[in-house]
Design a protein around this motif. Sequence first.
Motif, short mmCIF file in Angstrom:
data_model
loop_
_atom_site.label_atom_id
_atom_site.label_comp_id
_atom_site.label_asym_id
_atom_site.label_seq_id
_atom_site.Cartn_x
_atom_site.Cartn_y
_atom_site.Cartn_z
N LEU A 382 0.83 -1.20 0.00
CA LEU A 382 0.00 0.00 0.00
C LEU A 382 0.87 1.26 0.00
O LEU A 382 2.04 1.23 0.40
N PRO A 383 0.30 2.41 -0.43
CA PRO A 383 1.07 3.65 -0.49
C PRO A 383 1.77 3.98 0.83
O PRO A 383 1.15 3.97 1.89
N GLY A 384 3.06 4.24 0.73
CA GLY A 384 3.85 4.58 1.91
C GLY A 384 4.49 3.41 2.62
O GLY A 384 5.29 3.59 3.53
N ASN A 385 4.15 2.17 2.20
CA ASN A 385 4.71 0.99 2.85
C ASN A 385 6.01 0.54 2.18
O ASN A 385 6.17 0.65 0.96
N SER A 386 6.91 0.02 3.00
CA SER A 386 8.15 -0.60 2.52
C SER A 386 8.27 -1.98 3.13
O SER A 386 7.67 -2.27 4.18
N ALA A 387 9.05 -2.83 2.49
CA ALA A 387 9.21 -4.20 2.97
C ALA A 387 10.64 -4.69 2.75
O ALA A 387 11.32 -4.27 1.81
N ARG A 388 11.04 -5.57 3.62
CA ARG A 388 12.26 -6.34 3.44
C ARG A 388 11.92 -7.81 3.62
O ARG A 388 11.06 -8.16 4.43
N VAL A 389 12.59 -8.65 2.86
CA VAL A 389 12.48 -10.09 3.07
C VAL A 389 13.85 -10.54 3.59
O VAL A 389 14.85 -10.46 2.87
N MET A 390 13.87 -10.99 4.84
CA MET A 390 15.13 -11.33 5.48
C MET A 390 15.32 -12.85 5.46
O MET A 390 14.56 -13.59 6.09
N LYS A 391 16.32 -13.29 4.70
CA LYS A 391 16.59 -14.72 4.61
C LYS A 391 17.71 -15.10 5.57
O LYS A 391 18.60 -14.30 5.88
N THR A 392 17.66 -16.32 6.03
CA THR A 392 18.66 -16.84 6.96
C THR A 392 19.74 -17.58 6.18
O THR A 392 19.44 -18.47 5.37
N ALA A 407 14.27 -10.06 -5.11
CA ALA A 407 12.94 -10.39 -5.61
C ALA A 407 12.88 -11.87 -5.95
O ALA A 407 13.78 -12.41 -6.60
N GLY A 408 11.84 -12.54 -5.48
CA GLY A 408 11.67 -13.96 -5.76
C GLY A 408 12.28 -14.88 -4.73
O GLY A 408 11.97 -16.08 -4.71
N GLU A 409 13.15 -14.37 -3.85
CA GLU A 409 13.75 -15.18 -2.81
C GLU A 409 12.89 -15.11 -1.54
O GLU A 409 12.31 -14.07 -1.24
N SER A 410 12.84 -16.21 -0.81
CA SER A 410 11.96 -16.27 0.35
C SER A 410 12.70 -15.95 1.65
O SER A 410 13.92 -16.08 1.75
N GLY A 411 11.93 -15.53 2.63
CA GLY A 411 12.45 -15.22 3.95
C GLY A 411 11.36 -14.59 4.79
O GLY A 411 10.20 -14.52 4.38
N GLU A 412 11.72 -14.09 5.97
CA GLU A 412 10.73 -13.47 6.85
C GLU A 412 10.44 -12.05 6.39
O GLU A 412 11.36 -11.27 6.11
N LEU A 413 9.16 -11.70 6.36
CA LEU A 413 8.73 -10.38 5.92
C LEU A 413 8.87 -9.36 7.06
O LEU A 413 8.37 -9.57 8.17
N TYR A 414 9.58 -8.26 6.77
CA TYR A 414 9.65 -7.10 7.65
C TYR A 414 8.90 -5.96 6.96
O TYR A 414 9.03 -5.77 5.76
N LEU A 415 8.14 -5.18 7.73
CA LEU A 415 7.34 -4.09 7.17
C LEU A 415 7.62 -2.77 7.87
O LEU A 415 7.90 -2.74 9.07
N ARG A 416 7.51 -1.70 7.09
CA ARG A 416 7.60 -0.35 7.65
C ARG A 416 6.58 0.53 6.93
O ARG A 416 6.40 0.42 5.72
N GLY A 417 5.89 1.38 7.69
CA GLY A 417 4.91 2.27 7.09
C GLY A 417 4.22 3.10 8.15
O GLY A 417 4.49 2.96 9.35
N PRO A 418 3.29 3.94 7.74
CA PRO A 418 2.64 4.87 8.68
C PRO A 418 1.54 4.26 9.53
O PRO A 418 0.99 4.95 10.39
N SER A 419 1.21 2.98 9.31
CA SER A 419 0.05 2.40 10.02
C SER A 419 0.44 1.39 11.09
O SER A 419 -0.41 0.65 11.59
#
Length: 584
Positions: A382-392, A407-419
């Motif tokens: 959504l607008p204003g959101n960012s994400a990281r996928v952190m792989k081990t 992109a396309g690699e799996s891992g744990e989702l980290y999120l940042r945004g105003p909500s």
Amino acid sequence: MTEFHSPMPAPHIPDDLTIPQFLFDYSHPIQMARGPNEATWVIDAATGERYGKEALKERTWGLANGLSLKFGLGPTDTVGIISGNHLDFAIAVWAAHRLGATVFTLNPTFNAEEILPSIRDMQPALLFVHPMALAAATTAATTVGLSLERIVLLATSTPVSPHPLATELIALGHDNKSTHSFVEYKLAPGEGKTKTALCFPSSGTTGVPKMAALPHASVIANVLQNAAWDMGLGEVPIPVKERRFRVGDVSLAALPFFHIFGLLINLQYHLFCGMTVVIMPKFDFREFLAAIKTYRVNQLSLVPPIMVLFSKHPAVVPADLTSIRVVFAGGAPVNQHFVKAMAEMLPQAVVEQSYGMTEVSGIVGMPSLDRKISTGSGGILLPGNSARVMKTIIEEDGTTRTEMAKAGESGELYLRGPSTATHYVNNAQISQETFVDGWVRTGDEVYIDEKCEIYVLDRIKDFIKVRAFQVAPAELEARLAASPDVADVCVVPVPDEFSGQLPKAYVVLSAAALERVAASANPDEEREKIKAALAKDIAENKAKYKALAGGVEFIEAIPRNAAGKLLRRVLRAKAAETAAAAAA
């Protein structure tokens, strides 16, 4: 290494408004205005009564004034709501916020043991309770010293001493308007980002239930992020008639308001969009279908089990569903088979799903606007959101480290945004583990493609999702471990077509139980008796959806690592294989 960003910036998010001030007293530049034909905000399906903006504001004012007059409720207080859907559930939320109080919600099917931890964490000044939850709420409230006069009843017209009725408090507020008027709480600039508005139970990344604290600005941000997304990605907004969420649409609110999907998305976001929201007091599928036909419903918000019912229930008549234009599923991943079946039944409708979580005030990603049927994606950020996928990464010496995936690699989702939420109430350690340097660890294993679409692969966190309700395995394990027949136990999810997942217990029998089985004339019968007793204990002492509907299975040992931690993934895989074999 890649950090993913929404293709749109966040819209302006006011940080000095409470939620009801935003909904009722403020006009955002991207908000679509209601016309004379869209004056009805809410329809109470239980009574058929219709309420416009001013009627809702007046009812909210009366309750806020009554709460101020009778209890002196103010900005340092917390209010709990233990109820299913009811108009005055929403009124209670808005009234408490007008007074500056924090609100938390709980499932009305919880027993006293399940209510008590949240009551202890939140320390409410008063509770709004549906009569069906009164016995459990009374027991829990008494335990923490909350007086019974501070348990206010919803959804009843019959006085129950010593509990006041919400309707009585509304009348009290209006009757004393000339002599007493509450002072509305005003946020200072920026305070909306820190002043907690709502707390919802969440298992977070650990599987242990706790209260996620959502400030006013975060809730408002998620409403505006969704609305901005629906306007389209171009410089020129999509025409109103082509948008998915339109002024004048009718939305059916059957999802429970004690769940973030029901209260924030199905009610408050749809009201912001200019819809008429039909509130159903409880979910009954035949009544649900009748309401669609009666009110010519355009918008459906569903969890996966309801989508299954549309595919299989004999009461479904496609000719009665022609008004439906948008179907959104959330709360848990939806089987693509049922998505396609519903799309075939409703060729005129968009049938999509989105990804969200409590810790981001509801929705994280929404589907591409250029398609009508879900591809299994959880949507684009959504607008204003960012994400990281952190792989081990496992090094040659056995040590591990994490790094951002491509992109396309799996891992744990980290999120940042105003909500995002700010913390978990009364749980500093897990708050620090979850909210890291402005990022929220979701506990979900995902991959994100080049278009910023999120695909959820699995849950790293332990909780089980039954019909979109969260079940903490640790809670059931603690109950089962108390049995003298149990030496060790592990609870894992079993895939289920209707419920999504069901809890299954793997149990190691105690020495005494093993001796009893060995001495029995019919060992198999004795084992089944023990299984039945364990399942019965959970069914009688926990909420219905926490029942061990996935079964009880005896094993010789629970797999654990060298530190003694449960290797839950091993038994989760075993349970999935067993279920697949049984289905085949």
